[in-house]
Design a protein around this motif. Structure first.
Motif, PDB file in Angstrom:
ATOM      1  N   ARG A 160       0.828  -1.203   0.000  1.00  0.00           N
ATOM      2  CA  ARG A 160       0.000   0.000   0.000  1.00  0.00           C
ATOM      3  C   ARG A 160       0.867   1.259   0.000  1.00  0.00           C
ATOM      4  N   ILE A 161       1.892   1.247   0.813  1.00  0.00           N
ATOM      5  CA  ILE A 161       2.814   2.387   0.859  1.00  0.00           C
ATOM      6  C   ILE A 161       3.454   2.614  -0.502  1.00  0.00           C
ATOM      7  N   GLN A 162       3.868   1.516  -1.140  1.00  0.00           N
ATOM      8  CA  GLN A 162       4.503   1.621  -2.454  1.00  0.00           C
ATOM      9  C   GLN A 162       3.534   2.162  -3.504  1.00  0.00           C
ATOM     10  N   THR A 163       2.282   1.725  -3.450  1.00  0.00           N
ATOM     11  CA  THR A 163       1.273   2.217  -4.395  1.00  0.00           C
ATOM     12  C   THR A 163       1.046   3.712  -4.215  1.00  0.00           C
ATOM     13  N   LEU A 164       0.853   4.144  -2.969  1.00  0.00           N
ATOM     14  CA  LEU A 164       0.611   5.565  -2.696  1.00  0.00           C
ATOM     15  C   LEU A 164       1.786   6.415  -3.144  1.00  0.00           C
ATOM     16  N   SER A 165       2.998   5.922  -2.894  1.00  0.00           N
ATOM     17  CA  SER A 165       4.209   6.666  -3.252  1.00  0.00           C
ATOM     18  C   SER A 165       4.415   6.712  -4.763  1.00  0.00           C
ATOM     19  N   LYS A 166       4.252   5.577  -5.426  1.00  0.00           N
ATOM     20  CA  LYS A 166       4.498   5.501  -6.861  1.00  0.00           C
ATOM     21  C   LYS A 166       3.570   6.410  -7.658  1.00  0.00           C
ATOM     22  N   TYR A 167       2.285   6.471  -7.258  1.00  0.00           N
ATOM     23  CA  TYR A 167       1.301   7.229  -8.032  1.00  0.00           C
ATOM     24  C   TYR A 167       0.936   8.571  -7.395  1.00  0.00           C
ATOM     25  N   HIS A 168       1.678   8.940  -6.337  1.00  0.00           N
ATOM     26  CA  HIS A 168       1.476  10.243  -5.670  1.00  0.00           C
ATOM     27  C   HIS A 168       0.033  10.425  -5.198  1.00  0.00           C
ATOM     28  N   ILE A 169      -0.501   9.363  -4.617  1.00  0.00           N
ATOM     29  CA  ILE A 169      -1.873   9.380  -4.128  1.00  0.00           C
ATOM     30  C   ILE A 169      -1.893   9.870  -2.683  1.00  0.00           C
ATOM     31  N   GLY A 170      -2.758  10.796  -2.380  1.00  0.00           N
ATOM     32  CA  GLY A 170      -2.861  11.279  -1.011  1.00  0.00           C
ATOM     33  C   GLY A 170      -3.792  12.463  -0.910  1.00  0.00           C
ATOM     34  N   LYS A 171      -4.083  12.853   0.329  1.00  0.00           N
ATOM     35  CA  LYS A 171      -4.952  13.991   0.579  1.00  0.00           C
ATOM     36  C   LYS A 171      -4.134  15.257   0.782  1.00  0.00           C
ATOM     37  N   GLN A 172      -4.797  16.389   0.672  1.00  0.00           N
ATOM     38  CA  GLN A 172      -4.157  17.677   0.861  1.00  0.00           C
ATOM     39  C   GLN A 172      -4.092  18.033   2.341  1.00  0.00           C
ATOM     40  N   GLY A 173      -2.998  18.695   2.729  1.00  0.00           N
ATOM     41  CA  GLY A 173      -2.829  19.104   4.115  1.00  0.00           C
ATOM     42  C   GLY A 173      -2.115  18.026   4.908  1.00  0.00           C
ATOM     43  N   LYS A 174      -1.106  18.405   5.680  1.00  0.00           N
ATOM     44  CA  LYS A 174      -0.277  17.416   6.382  1.00  0.00           C
ATOM     45  C   LYS A 174      -1.078  16.602   7.390  1.00  0.00           C
ATOM     46  N   LEU A 175      -1.902  17.259   8.204  1.00  0.00           N
ATOM     47  CA  LEU A 175      -2.666  16.533   9.214  1.00  0.00           C
ATOM     48  C   LEU A 175      -3.725  15.645   8.566  1.00  0.00           C
ATOM     49  N   ARG A 176      -4.406  16.181   7.574  1.00  0.00           N
ATOM     50  CA  ARG A 176      -5.437  15.401   6.885  1.00  0.00           C
ATOM     51  C   ARG A 176      -4.820  14.169   6.227  1.00  0.00           C
ATOM     52  N   ASN A 177      -3.671  14.353   5.596  1.00  0.00           N
ATOM     53  CA  ASN A 177      -3.024  13.234   4.913  1.00  0.00           C
ATOM     54  C   ASN A 177      -2.467  12.225   5.909  1.00  0.00           C
ATOM     55  N   LEU A 178      -2.006  12.716   7.068  1.00  0.00           N
ATOM     56  CA  LEU A 178      -1.508  11.807   8.097  1.00  0.00           C
ATOM     57  C   LEU A 178      -2.610  10.866   8.554  1.00  0.00           C
ATOM     58  N   GLY A 179      -3.788  11.429   8.835  1.00  0.00           N
ATOM     59  CA  GLY A 179      -4.908  10.587   9.241  1.00  0.00           C
ATOM     60  C   GLY A 179      -5.272   9.578   8.175  1.00  0.00           C
ATOM     61  N   TYR A 180      -5.241  10.019   6.929  1.00  0.00           N
ATOM     62  CA  TYR A 180      -5.547   9.123   5.812  1.00  0.00           C
ATOM     63  C   TYR A 180      -4.527   7.988   5.719  1.00  0.00           C
ATOM     64  N   LEU A 181      -3.254   8.312   5.828  1.00  0.00           N
ATOM     65  CA  LEU A 181      -2.200   7.304   5.705  1.00  0.00           C
ATOM     66  C   LEU A 181      -2.287   6.255   6.799  1.00  0.00           C
ATOM     67  N   VAL A 182      -2.556   6.696   8.015  1.00  0.00           N
ATOM     68  CA  VAL A 182      -2.674   5.742   9.124  1.00  0.00           C
ATOM     69  C   VAL A 182      -3.811   4.756   8.850  1.00  0.00           C
ATOM     70  N   LEU A 183      -4.952   5.276   8.446  1.00  0.00           N
ATOM     71  CA  LEU A 183      -6.113   4.414   8.234  1.00  0.00           C
ATOM     72  C   LEU A 183      -5.957   3.492   7.034  1.00  0.00           C
ATOM     73  N   ILE A 184      -5.385   3.985   5.955  1.00  0.00           N
ATOM     74  CA  ILE A 184      -5.254   3.153   4.755  1.00  0.00           C
ATOM     75  C   ILE A 184      -4.315   1.978   5.019  1.00  0.00           C
ATOM     76  N   LEU A 185      -3.471   2.113   6.039  1.00  0.00           N
ATOM     77  CA  LEU A 185      -2.551   1.027   6.376  1.00  0.00           C
ATOM     78  C   LEU A 185      -3.160   0.009   7.334  1.00  0.00           C
ATOM     79  N   ILE A 186      -4.174   0.417   8.129  1.00  0.00           N
ATOM     80  CA  ILE A 186      -4.677  -0.501   9.139  1.00  0.00           C
ATOM     81  C   ILE A 186      -6.040  -1.104   8.816  1.00  0.00           C
ATOM     82  N   ILE A 187      -6.799  -0.472   7.923  1.00  0.00           N
ATOM     83  CA  ILE A 187      -8.129  -1.034   7.643  1.00  0.00           C
ATOM     84  C   ILE A 187      -7.999  -2.317   6.828  1.00  0.00           C
ATOM     85  N   LYS A 188      -8.973  -3.197   7.026  1.00  0.00           N
ATOM     86  CA  LYS A 188      -8.913  -4.516   6.400  1.00  0.00           C
ATOM     87  C   LYS A 188     -10.025  -4.677   5.384  1.00  0.00           C
ATOM     88  N   ARG A 189      -9.767  -5.508   4.412  1.00  0.00           N
ATOM     89  CA  ARG A 189     -10.737  -5.743   3.355  1.00  0.00           C
ATOM     90  C   ARG A 189     -12.055  -6.316   3.877  1.00  0.00           C
TER      91      ARG A 189
END
Length: 317
Positions: free
Chosen positions: A284-313
């Motif tokens: 997931r980290i590699q996908t987000l990094s490779k395609y520059h996927i993320g939200k705007q704003g440092k705090l907003r993106n931090l919350g997004y990154l934490v959740l995208i790593l821990i939520i399960k299918r």
């Protein structure tokens, strides 16, 4: 400019308090004469009666487009697109007020894109129920910037439907190839923005064109809660991520069917994000990094990154 058929698509539901003022701001646009197509989604108040009264006053300008059953907001706009042929299209809410040069200004921007499927959107000023200005810029209030990147729009929609204008090329793409009938489409504005960015041109006007009324009954509004509080709203943020991924899955399928006209990198970005919850955390980290996927704003993106790593299918909603 009046030689062009300009269609304002207005979807209403229980909007009796402000709908007349909204329609009046559409009728008094400077240097253009648009036709207003209204679909009322079986309002239970006096909205339909008010619309019929105004339509009687301006029969050449206001056309009521009825359906046989309740559609909901997104499908109401799809229904209007299906039933209205025009050169340029605008979406309108039922409770705002437009700047008197909005249509003229935005059509000039759309026309500059020539034969591409094109859409423009703008900033808004936020006003209270009596049109007193609360914020001159919703973008600055919400701490977001404009973007035309699919990689950003996949996870965060910054487009507000009542500000947009688009051409027939984009309308035809939506009607024929990228329909909004599926419940995975979050909102009509974000969906059209994704399609415009993927297949044509998405442009921004850095001035407000709409007085965006906040009154407690908005479907979507400029929320007052701070970013920090939102980071800890885990359930809603997780649900939002799941829903945006559902939309990406739908978009990928439609792009695959329309593959001959898609940009390879754009399709790869959408495909990779649609499958992100099947990947390991490192993947997931590699996908987000490779395609520059993320939200705007440092705090907003931090919350997004934490959740995208821990939520399960298996928790998918």
């Amino acid at each position: 400019m009046d030689r062009n058929h300009i269609a304002v698509l207005l979807a209403t539901y229980n909007g009796e308090k402000y709908v007349r003022e909204q329609i009046e701001s559409l009728l008094t646009q400077k240097n253009v004469e648009a036709k207003i197509y209204i679909h009322d989604d079986f309002s239970t108040d006096n909205t339909k009666k008010i619309i019929e009264e105004i339509s009687g006053e301006f029969p050449e300008r206001i056309i009521i487009v009825d359906s046989s059953h309740n559609l909901g907001v997104v499908k109401s706009y799809q229904y209007l697109l299906d039933n209205v042929e025009a050169d340029f299209y605008f979406f309108s809410d039922q409770d705002d007020v437009w700047d008197e040069y909005k249509i003229e200004k935005e059509i000039k921007k759309v026309k500059a894109q020539k034969d591409l499927p094109a859409m423009v959107y703008s900033d808004l000023s936020i006003v209270d129920s009596k049109l007193n200005v609360m914020s001159k810029s919703m973008f600055r209030k919400m701490n977001v910037k404009d973007t035309n990147e699919v990689s950003k729009l996949l996870v965060q929609n910054v487009i507000t439907g009542n500000t947009v204008a688009f051409n027939k090329k984009l309308r035809d793409l939506i009607v024929l190839n990228f329909r909004m009938d599926n419940q995975a489409v979050r909102m009509h504005d974000g969906w059209l923005g994704l399609v415009a960015a993927a297949y044509g041109k998405l442009e921004y006007i850095d001035t407000p064109t709409v007085k965006y009324r906040q009154h407690g009954n908005n479907v979507v509004g400029a929320k007052k809660n701070g970013i920090v509080s939102k980071i800890f709203d885990i359930n809603n943020m997780s649900k939002s991520i799941y829903l945006m991924i559902e939309q990406a899955i739908l978009l990928e399928g439609k792009m695959l069917d329309y593959a001959s006209n898609s940009n390879e990198l754009t399709y790869e970005t959408v495909l990779s994000y649609s499958k992100i919850l099947t990947q390991t955390r490192m993947g997931r980290i590699q996908t987000l990094s490779k395609y520059h996927i993320g939200k705007q704003g440092k705090l907003r993106n931090l919350g997004y990154l934490v959740l995208i790593l821990i939520i399960k299918r298996e928790k998918h909603v």
